[in-house]
Design a protein around this motif. Structure first.
Motif, short mmCIF file in Angstrom:
data_model
loop_
_atom_site.label_atom_id
_atom_site.label_comp_id
_atom_site.label_asym_id
_atom_site.label_seq_id
_atom_site.Cartn_x
_atom_site.Cartn_y
_atom_site.Cartn_z
N SER A 238 -50.27 -62.84 -77.28
CA SER A 238 -49.51 -61.66 -77.31
C SER A 238 -48.25 -61.94 -77.35
CB SER A 238 -49.61 -60.60 -76.04
OG SER A 238 -49.02 -61.12 -74.87
N GLY A 239 -47.76 -63.18 -76.87
CA GLY A 239 -46.22 -63.40 -77.15
C GLY A 239 -45.18 -63.09 -76.04
N SER A 240 -45.47 -61.87 -75.23
CA SER A 240 -44.60 -61.38 -74.42
C SER A 240 -45.34 -61.60 -73.00
CB SER A 240 -44.30 -59.90 -74.85
OG SER A 240 -45.33 -59.26 -74.81
N ARG A 241 -44.98 -62.46 -72.51
CA ARG A 241 -45.57 -62.78 -71.04
C ARG A 241 -44.68 -62.20 -69.88
NH1 ARG A 241 -47.20 -68.33 -68.40
NH2 ARG A 241 -48.18 -67.72 -66.59
N ILE A 242 -45.21 -61.44 -69.10
CA ILE A 242 -44.54 -60.70 -67.79
C ILE A 242 -44.35 -61.70 -66.83
CG2 ILE A 242 -46.39 -59.84 -66.59
CD1 ILE A 242 -44.97 -57.32 -66.36
N THR A 243 -43.09 -61.72 -66.27
CA THR A 243 -42.55 -62.78 -65.37
C THR A 243 -42.95 -62.23 -63.84
OG1 THR A 243 -40.51 -62.16 -65.17
CG2 THR A 243 -40.84 -63.65 -66.82
N ASP A 244 -42.75 -62.99 -63.11
CA ASP A 244 -42.97 -62.44 -61.71
C ASP A 244 -41.81 -61.60 -61.25
OD1 ASP A 244 -45.46 -63.85 -61.29
OD2 ASP A 244 -44.46 -65.62 -60.22
N ASP A 245 -40.56 -62.04 -61.76
CA ASP A 245 -39.53 -61.07 -61.50
C ASP A 245 -39.77 -59.80 -61.95
OD1 ASP A 245 -37.99 -63.02 -60.04
OD2 ASP A 245 -36.83 -63.70 -61.89
N GLN A 246 -40.21 -59.60 -63.33
CA GLN A 246 -40.34 -58.14 -63.86
C GLN A 246 -41.57 -57.49 -62.83
OE1 GLN A 246 -41.46 -59.90 -67.64
NE2 GLN A 246 -39.78 -58.85 -68.59
N SER B 135 -46.54 -54.57 -49.28
CA SER B 135 -47.03 -55.59 -50.16
C SER B 135 -47.26 -54.86 -51.50
CB SER B 135 -48.43 -55.80 -49.74
OG SER B 135 -49.37 -55.13 -49.83
N ALA B 136 -47.47 -55.60 -52.58
CA ALA B 136 -47.47 -55.00 -53.94
C ALA B 136 -48.73 -54.25 -54.04
CB ALA B 136 -47.49 -56.18 -54.91
N ALA B 137 -49.91 -54.83 -53.38
CA ALA B 137 -51.14 -54.15 -53.35
C ALA B 137 -51.16 -52.83 -52.75
CB ALA B 137 -52.15 -55.00 -52.70
N LYS B 138 -50.34 -52.82 -51.44
CA LYS B 138 -50.31 -51.52 -51.08
C LYS B 138 -49.36 -50.43 -51.81
CE LYS B 138 -50.52 -48.79 -47.23
NZ LYS B 138 -51.58 -48.16 -46.83
N VAL B 139 -48.38 -50.92 -52.52
CA VAL B 139 -47.64 -49.97 -53.47
C VAL B 139 -48.64 -49.43 -54.68
CG1 VAL B 139 -46.00 -49.71 -55.32
CG2 VAL B 139 -45.48 -50.86 -52.89
N TYR C 272 -42.31 -57.91 -59.89
CA TYR C 272 -41.49 -57.48 -58.52
C TYR C 272 -40.63 -56.14 -58.94
CZ TYR C 272 -38.27 -57.49 -54.37
OH TYR C 272 -37.67 -57.20 -53.55
N ASP C 273 -39.81 -56.29 -60.10
CA ASP C 273 -38.96 -55.17 -60.32
C ASP C 273 -39.81 -53.91 -60.53
OD1 ASP C 273 -36.44 -54.12 -61.06
OD2 ASP C 273 -37.21 -53.97 -62.99
N LEU C 274 -41.03 -53.91 -61.34
CA LEU C 274 -41.57 -52.90 -61.71
C LEU C 274 -42.47 -52.15 -60.29
CD1 LEU C 274 -43.67 -53.87 -64.90
CD2 LEU C 274 -41.75 -52.10 -64.88
N VAL C 275 -42.83 -53.21 -59.49
CA VAL C 275 -43.41 -52.66 -58.05
C VAL C 275 -42.31 -52.05 -57.18
CG1 VAL C 275 -44.38 -53.51 -55.86
CG2 VAL C 275 -45.31 -54.34 -58.05
N SER C 276 -40.91 -52.72 -57.10
CA SER C 276 -39.85 -51.82 -56.65
C SER C 276 -39.61 -50.56 -57.10
CB SER C 276 -38.87 -52.75 -56.53
OG SER C 276 -39.01 -53.98 -55.82
N LYS C 277 -39.90 -50.36 -58.21
CA LYS C 277 -39.68 -49.15 -58.93
C LYS C 277 -40.51 -48.04 -58.66
CE LYS C 277 -36.63 -50.50 -62.72
NZ LYS C 277 -36.86 -51.05 -64.43
#
Length: 91
Positions: free
Chosen positions: A12-20, A44-48, A22-27
Protein backbone atom coordinates in the motif's frame (compact mmCIF):
# COMPACT_ATOMS: atom_id res chain seq x y z
CA UNK A 1 0.98 -10.55 11.93
CA UNK A 2 -0.13 -12.64 9.01
CA UNK A 3 1.92 -12.55 5.85
CA UNK A 4 -1.16 -11.34 3.95
CA UNK A 5 -1.41 -8.26 6.16
CA UNK A 6 2.32 -7.71 5.93
CA UNK A 7 2.27 -7.82 2.13
CA UNK A 8 -0.83 -5.63 2.02
CA UNK A 9 0.77 -3.08 4.26
CA UNK A 10 4.01 -3.02 2.30
CA UNK A 11 2.30 -2.82 -1.06
CA UNK A 12 0.00 0.00 0.00
CA UNK A 13 2.97 2.30 0.44
CA UNK A 14 1.41 4.12 3.41
CA UNK A 15 2.46 2.36 6.56
CA UNK A 16 0.87 3.52 9.78
CA UNK A 17 3.33 4.30 12.55
CA UNK A 18 3.10 3.51 16.24
CA UNK A 19 2.78 7.24 16.91
CA UNK A 20 -0.18 7.47 14.55
CA UNK A 21 -1.85 4.52 16.26
CA UNK A 22 -1.25 6.11 19.66
CA UNK A 23 -2.72 9.40 18.40
CA UNK A 24 -5.80 7.68 16.97
CA UNK A 25 -6.38 5.69 20.17
CA UNK A 26 -6.04 8.92 22.19
CA UNK A 27 -8.63 10.61 19.97
CA UNK A 28 -11.00 7.68 20.36
CA UNK A 29 -10.50 7.80 24.12
CA UNK A 30 -11.63 11.44 24.17
CA UNK A 31 -14.82 10.54 22.29
CA UNK A 32 -15.88 7.77 24.65
CA UNK A 33 -17.89 8.86 27.70
CA UNK A 34 -17.06 5.65 29.59
CA UNK A 35 -13.30 6.10 29.19
CA UNK A 36 -13.16 9.90 29.16
CA UNK A 37 -14.82 10.20 32.58
CA UNK A 38 -12.24 8.03 34.30
CA UNK A 39 -9.63 9.84 36.34
CA UNK A 40 -6.81 7.58 35.23
CA UNK A 41 -5.01 8.53 32.03
CA UNK A 42 -3.60 5.01 31.69
CA UNK A 43 -6.07 3.01 29.62
CA UNK A 44 -4.84 0.30 27.29
CA UNK A 45 -5.44 0.57 23.55
CA UNK A 46 -7.30 -2.73 23.72
CA UNK A 47 -9.66 -1.31 26.37
CA UNK A 48 -10.26 1.83 24.28
CA UNK A 49 -11.07 -0.30 21.22
CA UNK A 50 -13.39 -2.54 23.25
CA UNK A 51 -15.18 0.47 24.72
CA UNK A 52 -15.45 1.97 21.22
CA UNK A 53 -17.21 -1.19 20.01
CA UNK A 54 -19.52 -1.15 23.03
CA UNK A 55 -20.33 2.52 22.51
CA UNK A 56 -21.10 2.05 18.82
CA UNK A 57 -23.39 -0.87 19.68
CA UNK A 58 -25.21 1.25 22.27
CA UNK A 59 -25.61 4.07 19.74
CA UNK A 60 -27.10 1.61 17.24
CA UNK A 61 -29.57 0.39 19.88
CA UNK A 62 -30.49 3.98 20.69
CA UNK A 63 -31.07 4.81 17.02
CA UNK A 64 -33.23 1.70 16.63
CA UNK A 65 -35.24 2.61 19.73
CA UNK A 66 -35.74 6.21 18.61
CA UNK A 67 -36.74 5.08 15.12
CA UNK A 68 -39.31 2.73 16.58
CA UNK A 69 -40.69 5.44 18.86
CA UNK A 70 -40.88 7.88 15.95
CA UNK A 71 -42.72 5.32 13.83
CA UNK A 72 -45.22 4.78 16.64
CA UNK A 73 -45.66 8.54 17.03
CA UNK A 74 -46.25 9.02 13.32
CA UNK A 75 -48.74 6.15 13.29
CA UNK A 76 -50.80 7.69 16.11
CA UNK A 77 -50.91 11.28 14.83
CA UNK A 78 -53.18 12.61 12.16
CA UNK A 79 -51.83 12.98 8.65
CA UNK A 80 -51.32 16.77 8.90
CA UNK A 81 -49.23 16.46 12.06
CA UNK A 82 -47.31 13.53 10.59
CA UNK A 83 -46.55 15.60 7.48
CA UNK A 84 -45.19 18.43 9.63
CA UNK A 85 -42.99 16.01 11.58
CA UNK A 86 -41.71 14.41 8.38
CA UNK A 87 -40.91 17.81 6.86
CA UNK A 88 -38.99 18.79 9.99
CA UNK A 89 -37.00 15.57 9.85
CA UNK A 90 -36.06 16.16 6.23
CA UNK A 91 -34.41 19.50 6.99
Amino acid sequence: MSSRRSRSRQSSGSRITDDQIYDLVSKLQQLLPEVRNRHSDKVSAAKVLQETCNYIRSLHREVDDLSERLSELLATTDSAQAAVIRSLLMQ
